[in-house]
Design an enzyme around this catalytic site. Structure first.
Site, mmCIF file in Angstrom:
data_model
loop_
_atom_site.group_PDB
_atom_site.id
_atom_site.type_symbol
_atom_site.label_atom_id
_atom_site.label_comp_id
_atom_site.label_asym_id
_atom_site.label_seq_id
_atom_site.Cartn_x
_atom_site.Cartn_y
_atom_site.Cartn_z
ATOM 1 N N ARG A 85 4.404 -1.070 -7.961
ATOM 2 C CA ARG A 85 5.144 -1.438 -8.847
ATOM 3 C C ARG A 85 6.641 -1.030 -8.648
ATOM 4 O O ARG A 85 7.648 -0.534 -9.341
ATOM 5 C CB ARG A 85 5.196 -1.888 -10.042
ATOM 6 C CG ARG A 85 3.585 -2.722 -10.815
ATOM 7 C CD ARG A 85 3.397 -2.262 -12.018
ATOM 8 N NE ARG A 85 2.428 -3.431 -11.558
ATOM 9 C CZ ARG A 85 2.916 -4.515 -12.475
ATOM 10 N NH1 ARG A 85 3.711 -5.162 -13.102
ATOM 11 N NH2 ARG A 85 1.933 -5.598 -12.128
ATOM 12 N N GLY A 128 -2.045 6.843 -2.940
ATOM 13 C CA GLY A 128 -2.700 6.077 -3.205
ATOM 14 C C GLY A 128 -3.874 5.514 -2.383
ATOM 15 O O GLY A 128 -5.052 6.626 -2.824
ATOM 16 N N HIS A 129 -3.098 4.437 -2.086
ATOM 17 C CA HIS A 129 -4.669 3.354 -1.860
ATOM 18 C C HIS A 129 -5.323 3.680 -0.347
ATOM 19 O O HIS A 129 -6.523 4.326 0.053
ATOM 20 C CB HIS A 129 -3.776 2.252 -1.290
ATOM 21 C CG HIS A 129 -3.607 1.781 -2.437
ATOM 22 N ND1 HIS A 129 -2.510 0.818 -2.349
ATOM 23 C CD2 HIS A 129 -3.813 0.741 -3.219
ATOM 24 C CE1 HIS A 129 -1.289 0.054 -3.772
ATOM 25 N NE2 HIS A 129 -3.080 0.247 -3.847
ATOM 26 N N LYS A 176 -5.705 5.904 -11.804
ATOM 27 C CA LYS A 176 -4.550 4.985 -12.257
ATOM 28 C C LYS A 176 -5.137 3.651 -13.135
ATOM 29 O O LYS A 176 -4.781 3.670 -14.776
ATOM 30 C CB LYS A 176 -3.208 4.858 -11.728
ATOM 31 C CG LYS A 176 -2.253 4.037 -12.613
ATOM 32 C CD LYS A 176 -0.980 4.401 -11.381
ATOM 33 C CE LYS A 176 -0.740 3.452 -10.925
ATOM 34 N NZ LYS A 176 -0.726 1.920 -12.333
ATOM 35 N N ASP A 177 -6.033 2.465 -13.322
ATOM 36 C CA ASP A 177 -6.093 1.640 -14.234
ATOM 37 C C ASP A 177 -7.602 2.586 -14.486
ATOM 38 O O ASP A 177 -8.173 1.552 -14.002
ATOM 39 C CB ASP A 177 -6.259 0.859 -12.968
ATOM 40 C CG ASP A 177 -5.165 0.279 -12.033
ATOM 41 O OD1 ASP A 177 -4.035 -0.326 -13.433
ATOM 42 O OD2 ASP A 177 -4.976 0.608 -11.111
ATOM 43 N N GLN A 189 -5.117 -12.957 -12.713
ATOM 44 C CA GLN A 189 -4.765 -11.417 -13.032
ATOM 45 C C GLN A 189 -3.126 -11.893 -13.778
ATOM 46 O O GLN A 189 -3.429 -10.747 -14.566
ATOM 47 C CB GLN A 189 -5.555 -10.309 -12.623
ATOM 48 C CG GLN A 189 -4.364 -9.495 -11.684
ATOM 49 C CD GLN A 189 -5.142 -8.410 -10.904
ATOM 50 O OE1 GLN A 189 -6.319 -9.083 -10.041
ATOM 51 N NE2 GLN A 189 -4.774 -7.660 -10.753
ATOM 52 N N LEU A 246 0.763 -1.505 0.313
ATOM 53 C CA LEU A 246 -0.028 0.327 0.047
ATOM 54 C C LEU A 246 0.952 1.448 0.111
ATOM 55 O O LEU A 246 1.792 1.000 0.635
ATOM 56 C CB LEU A 246 -0.649 0.297 1.447
ATOM 57 C CG LEU A 246 -1.574 -0.788 1.282
ATOM 58 C CD1 LEU A 246 -3.048 -1.053 2.969
ATOM 59 C CD2 LEU A 246 -2.593 -1.289 0.419
HETATM 60 O O1 PAF Z 1 -5.937 -2.255 -9.012
HETATM 61 C C1 PAF Z 1 -6.146 -3.971 -8.339
HETATM 62 O O2 PAF Z 1 -5.054 -3.342 -7.516
HETATM 63 C C2 PAF Z 1 -6.298 -4.861 -8.926
HETATM 64 O O3 PAF Z 1 -6.743 -5.270 -9.650
HETATM 65 C C3 PAF Z 1 -7.943 -4.798 -8.100
HETATM 66 C C4 PAF Z 1 -8.843 -4.296 -8.324
HETATM 67 C C5 PAF Z 1 -7.062 -5.272 -6.755
HETATM 68 C C6 PAF Z 1 -7.699 -6.288 -8.067
HETATM 69 O O4 PAF Z 1 -6.989 -7.699 -7.600
#
Ligand code: PAF
Length: 283
Positions: free
Chosen positions: A190, A36-37, A152-153, A61, A33
């Protein structure tokens, strides 16, 4: 702060809260974390009685096993960070793969009306099926009133809105602005893996996006893309994977600009072997 590793335990805790008419905001994360989180968790705490933060590096994923292996796992530090916000109103769900997937860690196949085939979908095969699978499962376990995701995503955010709409899941999705370092670099788990010279180089991504935004005021999407590609081709440390200007709703690349549409520019680039993404609203 309560940290749950088994879904039955957290389901029990949430059921009790719901009998007391308490509202729940979910922040799904993969841990490691950062500020941003924490901003997402702050939004969840502001708008709900309790925040549930899930911390789970979701194997389905990842299309690259070495990326999955190297993904930072820092549960103790994560819990310590969260307790700076609240010890009483945050519940952490940090399950094992077995707890979530019950021996069957495979993705469901989703139809997100084409959103899944754009940008990230072209480079990370099966990624959004994996995201859809885990997020749907988290919604089933946590049954939140609200859920918070970072812009961001941005593609992921649009896909999760589509997931909720198509599967009639009763949760309100809120997108939260990108949190940046003082250098402009978008915060990401990252970033902790970047070697110093790459960390210094990476703000170039946001700098390029901000100039692209200015150029888009007067130039065509093609001209802006050419300019960005040229900037990256001259850069020694960063390798551009894609730059795309797209309709913010459909995520389809823009062909001809229209005043009635909302656009966003998206970048994916490699800094060494670390893949970074960022995006910016253009109008
Ligand atoms: O954005 C992320 O960290 C991941 O894609 C999520 C939404 C927690 C799903 O694993």
């Amino acid at each position: 702060m309560q940290v749950y590793s088994e879904k039955q335990q957290i389901i029990k805790a949430i059921t009790l809260l719901k009998t007391k008419k308490q509202t729940i905001g979910l922040v799904p994360t993969m841990g490691a974390l950062h500020r941003g989180h924490l901003a997402l968790v702050e939004s969840a705490l502001q708008n709900n009685d309790y925040a549930v933060v899930s911390i789970f590096v979701n194997p389905t994923q990842f299309d690259n096993s070495s990326d999955l292996k190297k993904y930072p796992r820092t549960l103790e530090e994560d819990v310590a960070l969260l307790s700076t916000l609240s010890k009483e109103r945050i519940l952490v769900y940090a399950p094992t793969v077995e707890d979530v997937y019950e021996g069957n860690a495979v993705s469901e196949a989703f139809d997100f009306d084409g959103l899944e085939f754009e940008m990230e979908g072209k480079f990370r095969h099966g990624h959004f099926d994996g995201v859809g699978t885990i997020v749907k499962r988290l919604f089933e376990i946590v049954t939140p009133h609200n859920a918070y995701f970072g812009e961001k995503d941005f593609q992921q955010l649009q896909i999760i809105k589509k997931l909720v709409e198509k599967h009639h899941i009763p949760v309100k999705i809120t997108g939260c602005p990108i949190y940046r370092e003082a250098s402009g670099l978008a915060m990401s788990s990252r970033n902790t893996r970047l070697k110093p010279e790459y960390l210094e180089a990476a703000p170039f991504i946001y700098k390029t996006l901000t100039t692209a935004k200015k150029l888009f005021g007067t130039k065509s999407a093609n001209k802006v893309s050419e300019w960005v590609e040229n900037q990256f081709s001259k850069h020694d440390l960063l390798e551009l994977e894609y730059f795309i200007i797209a309709d913010a709703k459909t995520l389809r690349p823009v062909k001809r600009k229209s005043n009635k549409k909302v656009y966003r520019a998206f970048i994916a680039a490699y800094a060494d072997d670390i893949r970074l993404i960022d995006n910016i609203a253009l109008n």
